[in-house]
Design a protein around this motif. Structure first.
Motif, mmCIF file in Angstrom:
data_model
loop_
_atom_site.group_PDB
_atom_site.id
_atom_site.type_symbol
_atom_site.label_atom_id
_atom_site.label_comp_id
_atom_site.label_asym_id
_atom_site.label_seq_id
_atom_site.Cartn_x
_atom_site.Cartn_y
_atom_site.Cartn_z
ATOM 1 N N GLU A 42 0.851 -1.189 0.000
ATOM 2 C CA GLU A 42 0.000 0.000 0.000
ATOM 3 C C GLU A 42 0.888 1.242 0.000
ATOM 4 O OE1 GLU A 42 -3.525 2.107 2.679
ATOM 5 O OE2 GLU A 42 -2.778 0.100 3.174
ATOM 6 N N ILE A 43 0.669 2.106 -0.972
ATOM 7 C CA ILE A 43 1.498 3.302 -1.102
ATOM 8 C C ILE A 43 1.104 4.312 -0.028
ATOM 9 C CG2 ILE A 43 2.159 5.212 -2.604
ATOM 10 C CD1 ILE A 43 1.575 3.440 -4.985
ATOM 11 N N PRO A 44 2.060 4.731 0.819
ATOM 12 C CA PRO A 44 1.736 5.714 1.863
ATOM 13 C C PRO A 44 1.245 7.022 1.260
ATOM 14 C CG PRO A 44 3.877 4.680 2.263
ATOM 15 C CD PRO A 44 3.443 4.274 0.891
ATOM 16 N N GLU A 45 0.413 7.714 2.002
ATOM 17 C CA GLU A 45 -0.186 8.950 1.512
ATOM 18 C C GLU A 45 0.871 9.986 1.153
ATOM 19 O OE1 GLU A 45 -3.365 11.599 0.522
ATOM 20 O OE2 GLU A 45 -3.151 9.422 0.708
ATOM 21 N N VAL A 46 1.905 10.114 1.998
ATOM 22 C CA VAL A 46 2.938 11.118 1.726
ATOM 23 C C VAL A 46 3.685 10.795 0.441
ATOM 24 C CG1 VAL A 46 4.694 9.921 3.118
ATOM 25 C CG2 VAL A 46 4.870 12.397 2.728
ATOM 26 N N ARG A 48 2.418 9.168 -2.143
ATOM 27 C CA ARG A 48 1.497 9.447 -3.243
ATOM 28 C C ARG A 48 1.480 10.944 -3.557
ATOM 29 N NH1 ARG A 48 -3.219 11.472 -3.967
ATOM 30 N NH2 ARG A 48 -3.567 11.786 -1.729
ATOM 31 N N ILE A 49 1.456 11.774 -2.514
ATOM 32 C CA ILE A 49 1.437 13.223 -2.704
ATOM 33 C C ILE A 49 2.723 13.699 -3.378
ATOM 34 C CG2 ILE A 49 1.440 15.441 -1.501
ATOM 35 C CD1 ILE A 49 -0.415 14.170 0.583
ATOM 36 N N LEU A 50 3.862 13.171 -2.928
ATOM 37 C CA LEU A 50 5.144 13.559 -3.539
ATOM 38 C C LEU A 50 5.198 13.161 -5.007
ATOM 39 C CD1 LEU A 50 7.673 12.685 -0.692
ATOM 40 C CD2 LEU A 50 7.096 14.968 -1.548
ATOM 41 N N ARG A 171 11.917 2.040 3.905
ATOM 42 C CA ARG A 171 10.602 2.554 4.262
ATOM 43 C C ARG A 171 9.677 2.702 3.061
ATOM 44 N NH1 ARG A 171 12.169 7.829 7.586
ATOM 45 N NH2 ARG A 171 13.629 7.946 5.841
ATOM 46 N N ARG A 172 10.256 2.843 1.870
ATOM 47 C CA ARG A 172 9.432 3.004 0.672
ATOM 48 C C ARG A 172 9.686 1.903 -0.358
ATOM 49 N NH1 ARG A 172 13.472 6.740 0.870
ATOM 50 N NH2 ARG A 172 14.934 6.793 -0.885
ATOM 51 N N CYS A 173 10.254 0.793 0.087
ATOM 52 C CA CYS A 173 10.591 -0.302 -0.821
ATOM 53 C C CYS A 173 9.546 -1.404 -0.753
ATOM 54 C CB CYS A 173 11.971 -0.872 -0.459
ATOM 55 S SG CYS A 173 12.451 -2.283 -1.498
ATOM 56 N N PRO A 174 9.080 -1.907 -1.888
ATOM 57 C CA PRO A 174 8.076 -2.978 -1.872
ATOM 58 C C PRO A 174 8.614 -4.302 -1.324
ATOM 59 C CG PRO A 174 8.861 -2.587 -4.105
ATOM 60 C CD PRO A 174 9.419 -1.480 -3.266
#
Length: 229
Positions: A42-46, A48-50, A171-174
């Motif tokens: 699940e892609i974090p909101e922050v 997605r915004i970036l 932290r952002r790696c699948p």
């Protein structure tokens, strides 16, 4: 990275990501070859915004270049996606990763034009501010070495040569959950709070690779390791 016509196709992002984590490159390779599956994330909101803001900045830059009478070419990418030959980079801790990515794009542009552009520019989030200008010659030698190491890793089937160290990019790696399971199964020293990577490497050189082994060390041995790290 994709497998097209029995051939792995690599992107500038693949090479830039290798700079952060070679183990991720190995996992992406195995996934592209159909050897493993990639977990849903699940892609974090922050994030997605970036991503949305980055895309908006790129579109604004494209429009600005067209208004100034510049020619903007697009090229087909694997998967029938299209991408303009420019890239705006947001401010992140890994600015070096963006420089590598843009260096590879510049190299590809040079291959299309028949000559290498002398500079490339990075806009750091606001088109009204002057961009960071980087001379292409200052990055090409490093890019060649990095690309060579990347391709060597792709060709090497010994996955153990790159251990899944815990880094900021996790932290952002699948693949983060996959790597965490590996570290737990190995009882790896990276799970010891505040133990630096240099200290872990020093312990491993001394034959200590797990928390169980670490717990059995004497205070004198630990001090020797600390002094050598």
């Amino acid at each position: 990275m994709q497998l097209l016509n029995d051939r792995l196709v690599h992107t500038a992002t693949d090479i830039a990501s290798f700079l952060e984590c070679p183990h991720r490159t190995v996992l992406n390779r195995d996934y592209a070859l159909g050897l493993i599956s990639r977990p849903e994330r699940e892609i974090p909101e922050v994030e997605r915004i970036l991503t949305e803001r980055g895309s908006a900045l790129e579109e604004a830059y494209r429009s600005l270049m067209m208004k100034r009478g510049r020619q903007v070419r697009t090229v087909d990418r694997p998967g029938n996606q299209r991408e303009a030959l420019f890239r705006a980079a947001e401010v992140t801790k890994s600015l070096m990763k963006r420089v590598v990515q843009l260096s590879q794009y510049t190299y590809q542009v040079g291959a299309i034009l028949g000559r290498l552009p002398s500079t490339f520019r990075i806009y750091l989030g606001d088109l009204d501010d002057p961009p960071m200008s980087i001379k292409t010659d200052s990055t090409m030698a490093f890019l060649r070495r990095l690309r060579g190491a990347y391709l060597e890793t792709i060709a090497d089937t010994q996955r153990s040569i790159h251990y899944p160290w815990r880094i900021d990019a996790c932290r952002r790696c699948p693949w983060s959950e996959v790597c965490e399971r590996t570290r737990r199964a190995d009882d790896h020293l990276t799970q010891v709070p505040s133990l630096s990577r240099n200290a872990v490497s020093a312990l491993e050189r001394g034959g200590i690779s797990s928390r169980v082994q670490l717990a059995g060390l004497s205070s004198e041995t630990l001090m020797n390791v600390a002094n050598s790290a």
